[in-house]
Write a protein that holds these residues in place. Structure first.
Motif, PDB file in Angstrom:
ATOM      1  N   VAL A  95      -5.513  -5.516  -7.025  1.00  0.00           N
ATOM      2  CA  VAL A  95      -5.144  -4.505  -7.502  1.00  0.00           C
ATOM      3  C   VAL A  95      -5.101  -3.113  -7.099  1.00  0.00           C
ATOM      4  O   VAL A  95      -4.409  -2.249  -6.874  1.00  0.00           O
ATOM      5  CB  VAL A  95      -5.730  -4.352  -9.114  1.00  0.00           C
ATOM      6  N   ILE A  96      -6.479  -3.022  -6.545  1.00  0.00           N
ATOM      7  CA  ILE A  96      -7.048  -1.776  -5.823  1.00  0.00           C
ATOM      8  C   ILE A  96      -6.097  -1.448  -4.568  1.00  0.00           C
ATOM      9  O   ILE A  96      -5.871  -0.365  -4.165  1.00  0.00           O
ATOM     10  CB  ILE A  96      -8.440  -1.762  -5.359  1.00  0.00           C
ATOM     11  N   SER A  97      -6.175  -2.688  -3.832  1.00  0.00           N
ATOM     12  CA  SER A  97      -5.273  -2.473  -2.568  1.00  0.00           C
ATOM     13  C   SER A  97      -3.561  -2.365  -2.741  1.00  0.00           C
ATOM     14  O   SER A  97      -3.042  -1.292  -2.313  1.00  0.00           O
ATOM     15  CB  SER A  97      -5.206  -3.745  -1.793  1.00  0.00           C
ATOM     16  N   GLU A  98      -3.235  -2.746  -3.967  1.00  0.00           N
ATOM     17  CA  GLU A  98      -1.577  -2.339  -4.402  1.00  0.00           C
ATOM     18  C   GLU A  98      -1.824  -0.971  -4.583  1.00  0.00           C
ATOM     19  O   GLU A  98      -0.673  -0.152  -4.264  1.00  0.00           O
ATOM     20  CB  GLU A  98      -1.360  -3.224  -5.642  1.00  0.00           C
ATOM     21  N   MET A  99      -2.849  -0.316  -5.322  1.00  0.00           N
ATOM     22  CA  MET A  99      -2.608   1.130  -5.896  1.00  0.00           C
ATOM     23  C   MET A  99      -2.598   2.110  -4.503  1.00  0.00           C
ATOM     24  O   MET A  99      -2.046   2.909  -4.560  1.00  0.00           O
ATOM     25  CB  MET A  99      -3.791   1.437  -7.023  1.00  0.00           C
ATOM     26  N   VAL A 100      -3.612   1.662  -3.670  1.00  0.00           N
ATOM     27  CA  VAL A 100      -3.800   2.333  -2.756  1.00  0.00           C
ATOM     28  C   VAL A 100      -2.346   2.541  -1.561  1.00  0.00           C
ATOM     29  O   VAL A 100      -1.729   3.459  -1.223  1.00  0.00           O
ATOM     30  CB  VAL A 100      -5.067   1.960  -1.580  1.00  0.00           C
ATOM     31  N   GLN A 101      -1.839   1.303  -1.595  1.00  0.00           N
ATOM     32  CA  GLN A 101      -0.539   1.342  -0.792  1.00  0.00           C
ATOM     33  C   GLN A 101       0.687   2.111  -1.366  1.00  0.00           C
ATOM     34  O   GLN A 101       1.249   2.887  -0.824  1.00  0.00           O
ATOM     35  CB  GLN A 101      -0.060  -0.240  -0.781  1.00  0.00           C
TER      36      GLN A 101
END
Length: 663
Positions: free
Chosen positions: A392-398
């Motif tokens: 989720v963190i990675s998705e939001m950063v993207q």
């Protein structure tokens, strides 16, 4: 048909550039002019200028420029006569066209023919809905069940196609329309292989005409009214010369003014969502017509507002569809929010069930920025699983990394860090890693390196700094300049050509100004130029026109060239009269007087003439040097040396007047 010159003159006199451009982009006043993001190319910072006093537009990014007729030609991709007809219709001017010759009729624009036959089809479907027994009992009943009122039917020009194999085809043939034109417009079909009779595409369906941004019908959507598993519920026109589905938004013509006024665009999925909300008074709404949101559709919305609120169904499919479209909107630098509805409801059903007031209240309480919306959805799926939470963190950063505005990125990194309970610097570091990774991808490099030649290393990549410096003249001095396909003509100017253009610019902008009693700028500069011929052909022609006018006591200023039939003259004149930056009006409040160019005209004209003469002298000296090297006779060499010394003396004298350093 040919439009008489008298009618053309009336159209041009009636057309107002601000009124026309405002139909396509949202203009903001800046000083005496208006600005907007250019509708002809993608940009984040407005570089599109409109001058009401001159009745012209100019984009400092892509170079597009012209008058009201040219704007319609460019934005609608239509011919000159089509643009005139468009403006005539807008301003209620009757066009009595003259008959074309047989050869001109043969060459009649096929694109215009498609518009004509599509308009015929729209009128046919309207007639079938309102004036036939089947239309009233079947089609009109369906629209009444959905609560559509007469004014709504008229606003969206809804219609009905009878359940007949060739009802439209027969009527079109009777009116003289060719079968192949009907097929190109997507109105009829022929069985594969070309065998059998052609038949109507939209049979037994209610019709939703699809309009372009200027209101012309370009395609149709049609809904079947009986249960048939072998037929799709909705049927759309195929791609044609005038209809490209990925570039069209349903309802944009009816919504554009409301979008501009409300400064937000509601984006839905279907035709009935748009129509129901429009009828409820929420008119700033469009639909992607059941397709995935495209970059072209996003850019069309950006002409009118930078704010999009996506209204999708409350089911899982609708939510996933919203997530897919969000990142594209962010990449375009726009502000995106999402509003969801209770399970089983869509905007159409909800507004009909609850009414406009409750619908607006629902939007105010259930609209979230994309960070909140996406984070909630992804966290709900992840639960307490640490690996899924890391995803989720990675998705939001993207998603956040796609935003071009660094300030917005910072704000959303802070909000996301709080929401996910992680360190903000961790998100920023991950974002930097993603950016570097993307830059290293070979397929995303601006250009692949050329293959090295034997015995040499690879050639260096294009010098990006050089490109930026070349474009600096058209960039905002308070921002890092970003090249956006600048006009080639400006890049390729020699120093002499630059001064020639500067000379013409001063003449057409200030030719009538008096430097002394009875001595105008035009009089002074033409006297100083004498018989000098410019090296740039179009500038040489413009100078000759100015000279011819002066012989008859006419000072030919910018207006003369802006209305000239020579398009090269028009475009150059637009370049020369359009100023991208305007001085703030606040200086006078502080009792600070900043002189304008008009205040320093004598110096500008004097300096320009000197620089022109100096460059001509330098050019002639270079030519003489070559001739001396090739001279065979001592007498010829002596003559050339004397001529060289003459120009050298001129060069030194002018250098002294200009204050330049002579090596």
């Amino acid at each position: 048909m040919r439009i008489p010159q008298e009618t053309i003159d009336r159209i041009r006199q009636s057309a107002d550039i601000i009124d026309i451009v405002s139909d396509y982009v949202s203009l903001k006043k800046r000083g005496q002019n208006w600005i907007a993001c250019c509708p002809f190319h993608n940009e984040k910072t407005p570089s599109f200028n409109v001058s009401p006093s001159r009745q012209i537009y100019k984009c400092f990014g892509c170079g597009k420029a012209g008058d009201p007729v040219r704007f319609i030609m460019d934005i609608e991709n239509v011919s000159y006569p089509e643009a005139l007809r468009h403006l005539a219709k807008k301003y209620g001017i009757e066009v009595e066209e003259e008959q074309l010759t047989p050869d001109e009729l043969i060459r009649q624009n096929e694109r215009e023919s498609l518009f004509i036959v599509l308009n015929f089809a729209k009128e046919y479907y309207r007639t079938q809905l309102l004036e036939t027994e089947d239309g009233r009992s079947i089609g009109l009943s369906y629209f009444r069940e959905r609560g559509f009122l007469d004014q709504t039917l008229q606003a969206f020009e809804l219609g009905f196609s009878p359940d007949q194999w060739d009802g439209l085809l027969q009527e079109a043939t009777r009116r003289g329309y060719r079968t192949e034109l009907l097929e190109k417009a997507g109105l009829i079909l022929t069985k594969e292989g070309g065998s059998g009779k052609p038949y109507d595409r939209f049979r037994g369906r209610v019709i939703f005409p699809i309009h372009n941004v200027s209101g012309r019908v370009i395609a149709f959507g049609a809904r079947i009214l009986k249960a048939d598993k072998n037929q799709p519920k909705y049927l759309n026109s195929p791609e044609t010369e005038v209809y490209h589905k990925s570039q069209v938004l349903y309802g944009i013509f009816q919504a554009k003014n409301a979008i501009r006024q409300e400064d937000v665009c509601y984006l839905t999925e279907g035709y009935t969502d748009v129509i129901s909300l429009h009828q409820a008074g929420i008119k700033n709404v469009v639909a992607s017509s059941g397709t995935s949101l495209t970059i072209e559709q996003i850019r069309m919305i950006s002409r009118f507002t930078q704010n999009i609120t996506i209204l999708y169904d409350g089911d899982a499919a609708g939510i996933k569809a919203a997530l897919r479209g969000l990142d594209m909107v962010l990449e375009e630098g726009m502000n995106v929010s999402v509003a969801t509805f209770p399970d089983g409801e869509d905007p159409d059903s909800y507004v009909r069930k609850m009414g406009a007031e409750v619908f607006r209240q629902h939007l105010s309480h259930h609209t979230n920025d994309f960070i909140t919306f996406k984070t909630d959805i992804l966290l709900k799926d992840a639960g307490d699983n640490p690996f899924k939470r890391a995803e989720v963190i990675s998705e939001m950063v993207q998603s956040i990394s796609k935003m071009p505005d660094p300030i917005k990125r910072q704000v959303f990194f802070q909000k996301t860090a709080r929401r996910l309970q992680v360190d903000e610097q961790t998100l920023i570091s991950e974002s930097n890693r993603l950016v570097l990774k993307n830059l290293e991808r070979p397929q995303e490099r601006r250009s692949a390196p050329a293959s090295p030649r034997p015995g040499q290393g690879p050639e260096p990549p294009p010098n990006e700094l050089t490109e930026i410096l070349n474009d600096f003249s058209s960039a905002d001095p308070y921002e890092a300049p970003v090249p956006e396909k600048p006009v080639t003509r400006l890049k390729s100017r020699t120093p002499l050509a630059f001064q020639e253009e500067e000379c013409i610019r001063i003449l057409i902008n200030y030719g009538g100004y008096e430097l002394e009693p009875d001595i105008s700028v035009c009089h002074y500069m033409l006297s100083e130029l004498g018989a000098m011929e410019f090296t740039t052909p179009v500038l040489r022609e413009m100078l000759n026109e100015i000279r011819q006018g002066f012989l008859t006591s006419e000072i030919r200023t910018a207006d003369y060239f802006l209305n000239h039939p020579n398009q090269d003259f028009q475009l150059l004149a637009i370049d020369m009269v359009t100023v991208r930056y305007q001085l703030s009006e606040n200086w006078e409040k502080h009792e600070i007087y900043v002189p304008t160019e008009a205040d320093k005209l004598a110096d500008a004209a004097f300096t320009n003439i000197l620089r022109l003469k100096k460059l001509v002298a330098e050019q002639r000296m270079s030519e003489i040097k070559l001739q001396i090297g090739q001279a065979q006779e001592p007498e010829e060499c002596d003559r050339l040396m004397l001529e060289y010394m003459h120009y050298k003396k001129v060069d030194i004298e002018i250098g002294g007047l200009l204050g330049t350093v002579i090596s």
